[in-house]
Design a protein around this motif. Structure first.
Motif, short mmCIF file in Angstrom:
data_model
loop_
_atom_site.label_atom_id
_atom_site.label_comp_id
_atom_site.label_asym_id
_atom_site.label_seq_id
_atom_site.Cartn_x
_atom_site.Cartn_y
_atom_site.Cartn_z
N MET A 15 0.81 -20.54 14.97
CA MET A 15 -0.30 -20.33 14.03
C MET A 15 -0.54 -18.83 13.80
O MET A 15 -0.80 -18.41 12.66
N VAL A 16 -0.47 -18.03 14.84
CA VAL A 16 -0.64 -16.58 14.70
C VAL A 16 0.49 -16.01 13.84
O VAL A 16 0.26 -15.19 12.96
N ALA A 17 1.72 -16.46 14.08
CA ALA A 17 2.86 -16.00 13.28
C ALA A 17 2.69 -16.39 11.82
O ALA A 17 2.96 -15.59 10.91
N LEU A 18 2.24 -17.61 11.54
CA LEU A 18 2.00 -18.05 10.17
C LEU A 18 0.89 -17.24 9.51
O LEU A 18 0.98 -16.92 8.32
N TYR A 19 -0.14 -16.92 10.26
CA TYR A 19 -1.23 -16.11 9.74
C TYR A 19 -0.71 -14.74 9.27
O TYR A 19 -1.01 -14.29 8.18
N PHE A 20 0.07 -14.06 10.11
CA PHE A 20 0.58 -12.74 9.74
C PHE A 20 1.58 -12.83 8.60
O PHE A 20 1.62 -11.96 7.73
N LEU A 21 2.38 -13.88 8.58
CA LEU A 21 3.32 -14.08 7.48
C LEU A 21 2.57 -14.28 6.17
O LEU A 21 2.93 -13.70 5.14
N ASN A 22 1.54 -15.09 6.19
CA ASN A 22 0.72 -15.35 5.00
C ASN A 22 0.01 -14.07 4.56
O ASN A 22 -0.04 -13.75 3.38
N SER A 23 -0.54 -13.36 5.49
CA SER A 23 -1.24 -12.11 5.18
C SER A 23 -0.30 -11.10 4.55
O SER A 23 -0.64 -10.43 3.57
N ASN A 24 0.89 -11.00 5.07
CA ASN A 24 1.89 -10.07 4.53
C ASN A 24 2.31 -10.47 3.12
O ASN A 24 2.45 -9.62 2.24
N SER A 25 2.50 -11.75 2.88
CA SER A 25 2.92 -12.19 1.54
C SER A 25 1.80 -12.01 0.52
O SER A 25 2.05 -11.77 -0.65
N GLN A 26 0.55 -12.11 0.93
CA GLN A 26 -0.56 -11.92 0.01
C GLN A 26 -0.71 -10.46 -0.38
O GLN A 26 -1.20 -10.15 -1.47
N ASN A 27 -0.30 -9.54 0.47
CA ASN A 27 -0.35 -8.11 0.13
C ASN A 27 0.57 -7.79 -1.04
O ASN A 27 0.35 -6.83 -1.76
N ASN A 28 1.62 -8.59 -1.22
CA ASN A 28 2.54 -8.38 -2.35
C ASN A 28 1.90 -8.73 -3.67
O ASN A 28 2.40 -8.35 -4.72
N TYR A 29 0.80 -9.46 -3.67
CA TYR A 29 0.15 -9.88 -4.90
C TYR A 29 -1.01 -8.98 -5.30
O TYR A 29 -1.79 -9.33 -6.14
N GLN A 30 -1.10 -7.81 -4.72
CA GLN A 30 -2.15 -6.87 -5.08
C GLN A 30 -1.92 -6.38 -6.50
O GLN A 30 -0.79 -6.24 -6.95
N SER A 31 -3.00 -6.13 -7.19
CA SER A 31 -2.91 -5.63 -8.56
C SER A 31 -2.30 -4.23 -8.54
O SER A 31 -2.67 -3.39 -7.73
N THR A 32 -1.36 -4.03 -9.44
CA THR A 32 -0.71 -2.72 -9.51
C THR A 32 -1.17 -1.95 -10.75
O THR A 32 -0.51 -1.03 -11.18
N SER A 33 -2.28 -2.36 -11.34
CA SER A 33 -2.76 -1.68 -12.54
C SER A 33 -3.23 -0.27 -12.20
O SER A 33 -3.68 0.00 -11.10
N GLN A 34 -3.08 0.60 -13.18
CA GLN A 34 -3.52 1.98 -13.02
C GLN A 34 -4.23 2.43 -14.28
O GLN A 34 -3.99 1.90 -15.36
N LYS A 35 -5.10 3.39 -14.13
CA LYS A 35 -5.86 3.89 -15.28
C LYS A 35 -4.92 4.57 -16.27
O LYS A 35 -4.01 5.27 -15.89
N LEU A 36 -5.19 4.32 -17.55
CA LEU A 36 -4.41 4.96 -18.60
C LEU A 36 -4.85 6.40 -18.80
O LEU A 36 -4.03 7.30 -18.88
N MET A 37 -6.16 6.60 -18.87
CA MET A 37 -6.69 7.94 -19.17
C MET A 37 -7.63 8.38 -18.05
O MET A 37 -8.41 7.60 -17.55
N ASN A 38 -7.52 9.65 -17.76
CA ASN A 38 -8.46 10.26 -16.83
C ASN A 38 -9.00 11.51 -17.52
O ASN A 38 -8.60 12.62 -17.22
N ILE A 39 -9.88 11.27 -18.49
CA ILE A 39 -10.40 12.38 -19.29
C ILE A 39 -11.88 12.57 -19.03
O ILE A 39 -12.58 11.63 -18.70
N GLN A 40 -12.30 13.79 -19.19
CA GLN A 40 -13.71 14.11 -19.10
C GLN A 40 -14.11 14.78 -20.40
O GLN A 40 -13.39 15.64 -20.92
N GLU A 41 -15.26 14.38 -20.89
CA GLU A 41 -15.74 14.88 -22.18
C GLU A 41 -15.80 16.41 -22.20
O GLU A 41 -15.45 17.03 -23.20
N LYS A 42 -16.20 17.00 -21.10
CA LYS A 42 -16.36 18.46 -21.07
C LYS A 42 -15.04 19.21 -21.22
O LYS A 42 -15.02 20.37 -21.59
#
Length: 182
Positions: A15-42
């Protein structure tokens, strides 16, 4: 008794091994989106928008934005605030293509795209984007960054806020009448 303990420890280890395996596979599904613009009005002096044959140049002098070449309209504060609000939230979600010949499919070629140039106080273009409409998902759009071949899908559609029409950005200047006799 000894056999039950071994079975219990084996089940617990599995069960502990399955937990770590599941946790590791869920980390692969993290959003990889990034901001397009990093602008400041000033940091901006100009915002240039071109769509087809229409173009508009919005210039900041000190803290006041004006429409270049138009002395009958003043900038709508809500329009400029909405522009900076939306641009700060836009994120790249996916790379759609890296082939220049596919730009027309995503409407990010030079003739069908909506161009946005952001210019700093030294008149240097700090960011240049070409946005294209999605034919299937109107809540998103595509973008090409300057001359890069990659076309990205964005999480929001900014094109509705990139109008080259002066009346979108400005409103008539109210004339004050000082000729009132009481």
């Amino acid at each position: 008794m000894n056999k039950k303990l071994i079975i219990s420890l084996s089940v617990l280890s599995a069960m502990v091994a399955l937990y770590f395996l599941n946790s590791n596979s869920q980390n692969n599904y993290q959003s990889t989106s990034q901001k397009l613009m990093n602008i400041q009005e000033k940091n901006l002096k100009k915002i240039i928008i071109q769509s087809g044959q229409e173009a508009i140049e919005i210039i900041r002098t000190d803290s006041v934005w004006t429409i270049s070449g138009n002395d009958t309209l003043q900038i709508k504060e809500q329009a400029i605030n909405r522009f900076f609000d939306i641009t700060s939230k836009i994120e790249i979600q996916n790379t759609m293509t890296s082939k220049k010949e596919k730009w027309p499919k995503y409407n990010v070629d030079d003739s069908s795209g909506v161009h946005l140039a952001l210019v700093d106080g030294e008149d240097k273009t700090i960011n240049y984007y070409v946005f294209g409409r999605s034919q299937t998902d109107f809540s998103r759009c595509y973008v090409r960054i300057h001359q890069d071949n990659e076309v990205y899908l964005l999480n929001e559609n900014i094109i509705y806020n990139l109008q080259a029409n002066p009346s979108f950005w400005g409103e008539p200047i109210l004339q004050q009448n000082d000729d009132f006799d009481l």
